[in-house]
Scaffold this motif. Structure first.
Motif, PDB file in Angstrom:
ATOM      1  N   ALA A 182     -12.477   3.391  11.046  1.00 43.17           N
ATOM      2  CA  ALA A 182     -13.054   2.877   9.760  1.00 43.17           C
ATOM      3  C   ALA A 182     -12.133   1.871   9.502  1.00 43.17           C
ATOM      4  O   ALA A 182     -11.050   1.915   8.997  1.00 43.17           O
ATOM      5  N   PRO A 183     -12.734   0.480   9.956  1.00 39.25           N
ATOM      6  CA  PRO A 183     -11.710  -0.599   9.852  1.00 39.25           C
ATOM      7  C   PRO A 183     -11.420  -0.839   8.222  1.00 39.25           C
ATOM      8  O   PRO A 183     -10.107  -1.348   8.151  1.00 39.25           O
ATOM      9  N   GLY A 184     -12.058  -0.546   7.336  1.00 36.17           N
ATOM     10  CA  GLY A 184     -11.362  -0.764   5.953  1.00 36.17           C
ATOM     11  C   GLY A 184     -10.463   0.306   5.471  1.00 36.17           C
ATOM     12  O   GLY A 184      -9.510   0.059   4.477  1.00 36.17           O
ATOM     13  N   ALA A 185     -10.260   1.189   6.076  1.00 39.85           N
ATOM     14  CA  ALA A 185      -9.115   2.351   6.154  1.00 39.85           C
ATOM     15  C   ALA A 185      -8.232   2.117   6.943  1.00 39.85           C
ATOM     16  O   ALA A 185      -6.905   2.650   6.963  1.00 39.85           O
ATOM     17  N   GLY A 216       0.720  -0.642  18.243  1.00 36.86           N
ATOM     18  CA  GLY A 216       0.778   0.027  17.123  1.00 36.86           C
ATOM     19  C   GLY A 216       1.549  -0.624  16.254  1.00 36.86           C
ATOM     20  O   GLY A 216       1.917  -1.870  16.382  1.00 36.86           O
ATOM     21  N   MET A 217       2.055  -0.062  15.128  1.00 35.77           N
ATOM     22  CA  MET A 217       1.842   1.161  14.738  1.00 35.77           C
ATOM     23  C   MET A 217       0.696   1.808  13.724  1.00 35.77           C
ATOM     24  O   MET A 217       0.691   0.956  12.512  1.00 35.77           O
ATOM     25  N   HIS A 218      -0.373   2.140  14.243  1.00 30.88           N
ATOM     26  CA  HIS A 218      -1.786   2.247  13.405  1.00 30.88           C
ATOM     27  C   HIS A 218      -1.786   3.594  12.635  1.00 30.88           C
ATOM     28  O   HIS A 218      -1.500   4.592  13.106  1.00 30.88           O
ATOM     29  N   PHE A 219      -2.514   3.479  11.750  1.00 33.06           N
ATOM     30  CA  PHE A 219      -3.031   4.846  11.217  1.00 33.06           C
ATOM     31  C   PHE A 219      -4.061   4.476  10.084  1.00 33.06           C
ATOM     32  O   PHE A 219      -4.639   3.470   9.816  1.00 33.06           O
ATOM     33  N   GLN A 220      -4.925   5.402   9.581  1.00 35.57           N
ATOM     34  CA  GLN A 220      -5.970   5.515   8.731  1.00 35.57           C
ATOM     35  C   GLN A 220      -5.607   6.336   7.409  1.00 35.57           C
ATOM     36  O   GLN A 220      -5.100   7.248   7.425  1.00 35.57           O
ATOM     37  N   VAL A 221      -6.050   5.507   6.300  1.00 36.31           N
ATOM     38  CA  VAL A 221      -5.986   6.168   5.117  1.00 36.31           C
ATOM     39  C   VAL A 221      -7.232   6.693   4.624  1.00 36.31           C
ATOM     40  O   VAL A 221      -8.226   6.562   5.113  1.00 36.31           O
TER      41      VAL A 221
END
Length: 190
Positions: A139-142, A60-65
């Protein structure tokens, strides 16, 4: 299930209510209707497993936009972790605050992580496995991330970091983010 809210709105700790007999126990670990009543997003689109060889491993620290935000339900099914999430919601009164919870195979506790929260954990013992129920596909781009040691976050980890990916160690510090980048995290482009 017992859903306990935390000081950060939308975040809940989920404990089992086991029904025991001579064989062992039975308990619900997920109930869509109870999640809805608690104001949580119960949609599940994907399930993931993460296995970690060594204590001290950090993920981490991961998230998607937007437009691909994801909520998560995290449970440790083998071993033990400290799971930490950071509120990245634009305009939230708890923005950049965090919640940390110990999740273990023994306590069978789970953590509900709303969309727009950065998520990460550190393993406390060798041979630890974590399951994720996720509301959206990867979603890799997000994908975005925070550094686990960013001074702006004030996160503390129980063990020295023994292992982490190059990507996780390379996320930029928050002080380098522009106001537009920070606002775009949760889809606010104003």
């Amino acid at each position: 299930m017992i859903l306990t809210p935390t000081p950060i709105a939308g975040v809940a700790i989920i404990d089992l209510e086991p029904r025991q007999d001579d064989r062992g126990f039975f308990a619900r670990s997920f109930d869509r209707e109870e999640f809805v009543r608690a104001g949580l997003n119960p949609h599940v689109e994907q399930a993931n497993i993460s296995f970690n060889h060594r204590a001290g491993t950090l993920r981490g620290m991961h998230f998607q936009v937007a437009p691909h935000p994801e909520s998560k339900l995290i449970r440790c099914t083998r071993g033990a972790i400290v799971d930490t999430i950071v509120d990245m919601r634009w305009g939230s009164p708890t923005r950049l605050q965090h919640v940390s919870v110990e999740l273990t195979a023994d306590n069978r506790r789970a953590l509900f992580v709303p969309a727009y929260f950065a998520h990460g954990y550190q393993t406390l013992v060798d041979e630890t496995e974590v399951t994720y129920m996720v509301s959206g596909a990867y979603a890799p781009g997000a994908e975005r991330g925070l550094r686990h040691d960013d001074p702006a976050l004030g996160l503390s980890w129980p063990l020295p970091v023994a292992d982490a990916s190059t990507k996780d160690l390379s996320w930029p510090l928050l002080e380098s983010w522009s106001p537009q980048e920070l606002a775009a995290v949760s889809g606010d482009t104003t």
